[in-house]
Motif scaffolding. Sequence first.
Motif, short mmCIF file in Angstrom:
data_model
loop_
_atom_site.label_atom_id
_atom_site.label_comp_id
_atom_site.label_asym_id
_atom_site.label_seq_id
_atom_site.Cartn_x
_atom_site.Cartn_y
_atom_site.Cartn_z
N ALA A 27 0.83 -1.20 0.00
CA ALA A 27 0.00 0.00 0.00
C ALA A 27 0.87 1.26 0.00
O ALA A 27 0.58 2.23 -0.70
CB ALA A 27 -0.94 -0.01 1.20
N ALA A 28 1.95 1.24 0.77
CA ALA A 28 2.86 2.39 0.81
C ALA A 28 3.53 2.59 -0.54
O ALA A 28 3.65 3.73 -1.02
CB ALA A 28 3.91 2.20 1.91
N LEU A 29 3.96 1.50 -1.17
CA LEU A 29 4.55 1.61 -2.50
C LEU A 29 3.55 2.22 -3.48
O LEU A 29 3.90 3.06 -4.31
CB LEU A 29 5.01 0.24 -3.00
CG LEU A 29 6.21 -0.38 -2.31
CD1 LEU A 29 6.46 -1.79 -2.85
CD2 LEU A 29 7.46 0.48 -2.46
N ASP A 30 2.31 1.80 -3.37
CA ASP A 30 1.26 2.33 -4.24
C ASP A 30 1.05 3.82 -3.99
O ASP A 30 0.96 4.62 -4.94
CB ASP A 30 -0.03 1.55 -4.03
CG ASP A 30 -1.08 1.86 -5.07
OD1 ASP A 30 -0.71 2.07 -6.25
OD2 ASP A 30 -2.27 1.89 -4.73
N GLU A 31 0.99 4.22 -2.72
CA GLU A 31 0.83 5.65 -2.38
C GLU A 31 1.97 6.50 -2.93
O GLU A 31 1.76 7.64 -3.31
CB GLU A 31 0.76 5.83 -0.87
CG GLU A 31 -0.52 5.36 -0.25
CD GLU A 31 -0.50 5.44 1.27
OE1 GLU A 31 -1.54 5.09 1.86
OE2 GLU A 31 0.52 5.83 1.87
N LEU A 32 3.16 5.92 -2.97
CA LEU A 32 4.33 6.66 -3.45
C LEU A 32 4.52 6.56 -4.96
O LEU A 32 5.48 7.08 -5.50
CB LEU A 32 5.58 6.18 -2.72
CG LEU A 32 5.61 6.48 -1.23
CD1 LEU A 32 6.70 5.68 -0.53
CD2 LEU A 32 5.81 7.97 -1.00
N GLY A 33 3.60 5.85 -5.61
CA GLY A 33 3.69 5.71 -7.07
C GLY A 33 4.73 4.72 -7.53
O GLY A 33 5.17 4.77 -8.68
N LEU A 34 5.12 3.80 -6.65
CA LEU A 34 6.16 2.83 -7.01
C LEU A 34 5.61 1.50 -7.49
O LEU A 34 6.37 0.58 -7.75
CB LEU A 34 7.10 2.61 -5.82
CG LEU A 34 7.93 3.82 -5.43
CD1 LEU A 34 8.73 3.54 -4.18
CD2 LEU A 34 8.84 4.24 -6.57
#
Length: 164
Positions: free
Chosen positions: A58-65
């Motif tokens: 989820a954090a990767l998704d929030e950061l656009g990764l």
Amino acid sequence: MKDLDDARDRYAVGEVTSEDLPMIAASALGRGLDSPTLLELACLHRSDCRDAPSLFLAALDELGLLEDIDTDWDSRAATVLLRRAENHAPDLLVDDGTPAARSAEIAALLHRLAHTEAPLNSDLFELAAYFEVLTVDWYEGYRERAVVAEQMRLNARRLLHHRY
């Protein structure tokens, strides 16, 4: 961001455990990256990380990764392992380090690749076997080392130019 890209790749190939993810998140926060889920992940205790993988994604998704990942994680693992094998090939071509050590590393990565769930070119498995045999030839002295080294370089070129 590069450190999180690296962590994402290592996560894909199983080199990062759930217990590692909070520290990775804390390190990213320390370098100035920020997202609500990244902060939540960083606050997890090492002994209670059952939610860490979903928070990490989820954090990767929030950061656009996750935007550049248009495949599943098995395919991602295959991509990472192939790239790592290809990254060792130039060192073999310029005799950086022991040729047998580089050959063994390439063989190991290609064999790991063979055991991912992603569909892959079966000729890569044959190339992995060549590297493995050449490594044994080098250490056991079955053939002259100069000949073995040249065969290693030839296979490294095959790998780099996708001629497998």
